[in-house]
Design a protein around this motif. Structure first.
Motif, PDB file in Angstrom:
ATOM      1  N   PRO A 151       4.837  -4.577  -1.741  1.00  0.00           N
ATOM      2  CA  PRO A 151       4.225  -3.959  -3.023  1.00  0.00           C
ATOM      3  C   PRO A 151       5.023  -3.223  -3.724  1.00  0.00           C
ATOM      4  O   PRO A 151       6.093  -2.644  -3.172  1.00  0.00           O
ATOM      5  CB  PRO A 151       3.036  -3.216  -2.586  1.00  0.00           C
ATOM      6  CG  PRO A 151       2.672  -3.642  -1.006  1.00  0.00           C
ATOM      7  CD  PRO A 151       4.105  -3.958  -0.412  1.00  0.00           C
ATOM      8  N   SER A 152       5.324  -3.419  -5.157  1.00  0.00           N
ATOM      9  CA  SER A 152       5.977  -2.500  -5.833  1.00  0.00           C
ATOM     10  C   SER A 152       6.240  -1.055  -5.746  1.00  0.00           C
ATOM     11  O   SER A 152       7.376  -0.271  -6.052  1.00  0.00           O
ATOM     12  CB  SER A 152       5.926  -2.995  -7.375  1.00  0.00           C
ATOM     13  OG  SER A 152       4.615  -2.442  -7.824  1.00  0.00           O
ATOM     14  N   ASN A 153       4.860  -0.464  -5.474  1.00  0.00           N
ATOM     15  CA  ASN A 153       4.863   1.174  -5.334  1.00  0.00           C
ATOM     16  C   ASN A 153       5.213   1.642  -3.787  1.00  0.00           C
ATOM     17  O   ASN A 153       5.115   2.556  -3.323  1.00  0.00           O
ATOM     18  CB  ASN A 153       3.633   1.401  -5.683  1.00  0.00           C
ATOM     19  CG  ASN A 153       2.443   1.050  -4.808  1.00  0.00           C
ATOM     20  OD1 ASN A 153       2.498  -0.197  -4.416  1.00  0.00           O
ATOM     21  ND2 ASN A 153       1.574   1.720  -4.587  1.00  0.00           N
ATOM     22  N   ASP A 241       5.323  -7.572  -5.214  1.00  0.00           N
ATOM     23  CA  ASP A 241       4.105  -7.833  -5.541  1.00  0.00           C
ATOM     24  C   ASP A 241       3.445  -6.774  -6.254  1.00  0.00           C
ATOM     25  O   ASP A 241       4.164  -5.493  -6.519  1.00  0.00           O
ATOM     26  CB  ASP A 241       3.016  -7.950  -4.301  1.00  0.00           C
ATOM     27  CG  ASP A 241       3.419  -9.241  -3.491  1.00  0.00           C
ATOM     28  OD1 ASP A 241       3.559 -10.272  -4.308  1.00  0.00           O
ATOM     29  OD2 ASP A 241       3.497  -9.513  -2.449  1.00  0.00           O
ATOM     30  N   PRO A 242       2.101  -6.881  -7.060  1.00  0.00           N
ATOM     31  CA  PRO A 242       1.606  -5.582  -7.609  1.00  0.00           C
ATOM     32  C   PRO A 242       1.528  -4.480  -6.813  1.00  0.00           C
ATOM     33  O   PRO A 242       1.263  -4.653  -5.320  1.00  0.00           O
ATOM     34  CB  PRO A 242       0.477  -6.486  -8.127  1.00  0.00           C
ATOM     35  CG  PRO A 242       0.748  -7.816  -8.114  1.00  0.00           C
ATOM     36  CD  PRO A 242       1.531  -8.145  -7.123  1.00  0.00           C
ATOM     37  N   TYR A 286      -8.612  -5.336   3.290  1.00  0.00           N
ATOM     38  CA  TYR A 286      -8.353  -6.649   2.741  1.00  0.00           C
ATOM     39  C   TYR A 286      -8.498  -7.432   3.962  1.00  0.00           C
ATOM     40  O   TYR A 286      -8.715  -6.859   5.379  1.00  0.00           O
ATOM     41  CB  TYR A 286      -7.006  -6.597   2.317  1.00  0.00           C
ATOM     42  CG  TYR A 286      -6.653  -6.147   1.212  1.00  0.00           C
ATOM     43  CD1 TYR A 286      -7.584  -5.780   0.410  1.00  0.00           C
ATOM     44  CD2 TYR A 286      -5.048  -6.366   0.318  1.00  0.00           C
ATOM     45  CE1 TYR A 286      -7.274  -5.420  -1.217  1.00  0.00           C
ATOM     46  CE2 TYR A 286      -5.039  -5.889  -0.693  1.00  0.00           C
ATOM     47  CZ  TYR A 286      -5.767  -5.322  -1.468  1.00  0.00           C
ATOM     48  OH  TYR A 286      -5.775  -5.193  -3.009  1.00  0.00           O
ATOM     49  N   THR A 287      -8.700  -8.688   3.819  1.00  0.00           N
ATOM     50  CA  THR A 287      -9.090  -9.534   4.798  1.00  0.00           C
ATOM     51  C   THR A 287      -7.731 -10.274   5.354  1.00  0.00           C
ATOM     52  O   THR A 287      -6.924 -10.875   4.660  1.00  0.00           O
ATOM     53  CB  THR A 287     -10.062 -10.694   4.456  1.00  0.00           C
ATOM     54  OG1 THR A 287     -11.162 -10.237   3.815  1.00  0.00           O
ATOM     55  CG2 THR A 287     -10.385 -11.618   5.498  1.00  0.00           C
ATOM     56  N   ILE A 288      -7.406 -10.056   6.777  1.00  0.00           N
ATOM     57  CA  ILE A 288      -6.211 -10.757   7.245  1.00  0.00           C
ATOM     58  C   ILE A 288      -6.372 -12.035   7.191  1.00  0.00           C
ATOM     59  O   ILE A 288      -7.396 -12.660   7.746  1.00  0.00           O
ATOM     60  CB  ILE A 288      -5.911 -10.160   8.554  1.00  0.00           C
ATOM     61  CG1 ILE A 288      -5.644  -8.747   8.448  1.00  0.00           C
ATOM     62  CG2 ILE A 288      -4.889 -10.944   9.262  1.00  0.00           C
ATOM     63  CD1 ILE A 288      -5.255  -8.072   9.849  1.00  0.00           C
ATOM     64  N   SER A 336      -6.659 -13.108  -5.306  1.00  0.00           N
ATOM     65  CA  SER A 336      -5.379 -13.820  -5.460  1.00  0.00           C
ATOM     66  C   SER A 336      -4.089 -13.089  -4.780  1.00  0.00           C
ATOM     67  O   SER A 336      -3.026 -13.889  -5.085  1.00  0.00           O
ATOM     68  CB  SER A 336      -5.264 -14.633  -6.701  1.00  0.00           C
ATOM     69  OG  SER A 336      -5.138 -13.564  -7.584  1.00  0.00           O
ATOM     70  N   THR A 337      -4.307 -11.866  -4.695  1.00  0.00           N
ATOM     71  CA  THR A 337      -3.090 -10.874  -4.122  1.00  0.00           C
ATOM     72  C   THR A 337      -3.052 -11.007  -2.768  1.00  0.00           C
ATOM     73  O   THR A 337      -3.801 -10.828  -1.780  1.00  0.00           O
ATOM     74  CB  THR A 337      -3.620  -9.365  -4.676  1.00  0.00           C
ATOM     75  OG1 THR A 337      -3.643  -9.565  -5.948  1.00  0.00           O
ATOM     76  CG2 THR A 337      -2.249  -8.615  -4.186  1.00  0.00           C
TER      77      THR A 337
END
Length: 481
Positions: A151-153, A241-242, A286-288, A336-337
């Protein structure tokens, strides 16, 4: 801004782009014949957006000999069809042990922020006889997934596997810039930097002292610790990624759980014996969705539930004496992430593969194990390179002594109890080492008895003394005296 990020953002070439996801190649020298010719096995990963695309290695310098066999098999592919990685096994017989170089090039990198289109991957194969080990050089062993995500952050270190069977120092570089410990560090960036970045590295092995390389014709070359012996390419995509709501592993980003092996753990197996690597991960929000891996093509992946995976690999006689890398990440998805866990890699040594000596002190432990035969076993084992802690356990009738030259400042003071106690070293998991044993018995010990009975008793005793329950003890060789 970190060095790796500066390198990521270098503008190169013009955009064109669609399918290449990188490559990596390693080699193992095999047979040397009476006429001076040499057989070498080269293994490479080739990654594209589909499993149908292809590219060929060609000879760029030296005599590359004849390619006697080439097999290309699928290793793994991302479930949404983003990429497919295949493994090629190439056997070449060259007329002498002179070095030669292979190259893989093309012009279709995936769309990337740097607008890089063309690629060129080079492998320098060095087969001359080394004075320090008395045989030909083996390249560093590594592998990589085609598309790593961050992730970008979030800050993240990508610790690339860099294992050398000859015990050489392994270094990585971008162009002429060396990367310490082959670790790529990513620091948080603005969302304007999101997208894929092409990574084109070179991995090289350096001797730890001056060595002499001897060619079939008798000519010699001296290589110093500042000169590379061989080189291999390590090319892949790093995708920014975002931003994620939290960078804490286990919330949105998958987090590895026991019994997942630690990064750079060294595992052991034998020819035709199946090795199991159990991997567990969780992410609360999130779903693995899947486990993605890179390694030998005939690894079989199974799942027993969300975030629960097993990789099984059965090496053949062709892999005997070799060490093979396996790398993996767990991927989670929301809409979609996609978000990935940290990268973990292990090295699997097969049969009589070289086991590297450690640079840390040696612990000598004397254990008497009651058996149907009176047997005394003395074990000498290298410690790990991780800091050691000292614990105390109640003394038993089984004598156990432990000595180490490790500075006492590296360990906290032992905890004492009213009971008689014996201090031992608690070696963190995973522990890898050679157990050199001297067995004395009132009657002859058969190798079958040692394998079936003594090995199990040693394992049980080591577990009782603080090693993890999944510790594996195997007999590598035995000599009657």
């Amino acid at each position: 801004m970190s060095l790796s990020l500066l390198l990521l953002l270098l503008p190169i070439c013009s955009a064109q782009a669609t399918s290449f996801y990188g490559t990596v190649m390693t080699y193992y020298p095999k047979n040397t014949y009476a006429d001076g010719s040499v057989t070498v096995v080269l293994r490479y990963k080739l990654s594209f957006s589909t499993c149908q695309e292809n590219a060929s290695w060609t000879c760029s310098s030296g005599d590359c000999g004849n390619e006697s066999s080439l097999v290309l098999n699928i290793v793994d592919q991302e479930s949404s069809g983003e990429w497919c990685q295949r493994e090629g096994t190439m056997t070449r017989q060259v007329p002498s042990n002179a070095p030669f170089q292979l190259v893989l090039d093309g012009n279709s990198w995936i769309d990337n922020v740097q607008n890089i289109s063309g690629w060129s991957a080079e492998t320098l194969v060095e087969l001359r006889n080394r004075s320090d080990i008395g045989r030909a050089n083996t390249s560093p062993q590594t592998t990589i997934l085609p598309d790593l995500r961050v992730p970008s952050n979030c800050q993240r270190d990508f610790n690339l596997l860099a294992f050398d069977p000859d015990g050489d120092e392994v270094r990585c570089r971008f162009g002429n810039v060396t990367i310490s410990s082959c670790t790529l560090s990513f620091i948080p960036v603005a969302n304007s930097f999101e997208g894929a970045y092409v990574q084109q590295l070179v991995m090289e092995d350096f001797p730890r002292q001056n060595i002499t390389l001897t060619q079939t014709d008798g000519s010699q070359t001296i290589i110093t610790p500042n000169e590379a012996i061989s080189k291999i390419p390590v090319q892949f995509a790093l995708r920014v990624d975002p931003a994620v709501p939290s960078c804490t592993a286990g919330l949105y980003l998958p987090k590895f759980l026991p019994p997942t092996p630690a990064n750079r753990a060294q595992l052991y197996t034998s020819v035709n014996q199946t090795l199991e690597i159990n991997i567990s991960a969780e992410a609360d929000f999130y779903t693995i969705s899947e486990l993605l891996f890179s390694g030998p093509h005939n690894i079989v992946q199974t799942t027993s539930g969300t975030g629960q995976y097993t990789l099984r690999w059965t090496p053949s006689e062709q892999e005997d004496g070799e060490s093979h890398p396996i790398c993996f990440v767990v991927q989670a998805v929301s809409n979609s992430t996609k978000y990935q866990s940290e990268l973990r890699c292990v090295i699997v040594s097969v049969g009589n593969a070289t086991i590297l000596p450690t640079t840390t002190p040696v612990v000598t432990t004397s254990i008497t194990i009651p058996t149907t035969q009176s047997t005394t076993i003395t074990i000498t084992m290298p410690t790990t390179t991780t800091p050691q802690t000292t614990m105390t356990i109640p003394a038993t009738t089984t004598p156990l002594t432990s000595t180490s030259t490790t500075p006492t400042t590296a360990s906290p003071p032992p905890v004492t109890t009213p009971e008689d106690t014996t201090a031992i070293t608690n070696i963190s998991n995973p522990f890898v080492g050679i157990l050199r044993m001297k067995l004395s018995s009132s009657s002859p010990l058969s190798e079958d008895y040692i394998r079936s009975t003594v090995m199990q008793q040693i394992r049980d005793e080591l577990v009782r003394r603080g090693l993890p329950l999944n510790v594996i003890v195997r007999l590598l060789s035995s000599v009657q005296q």
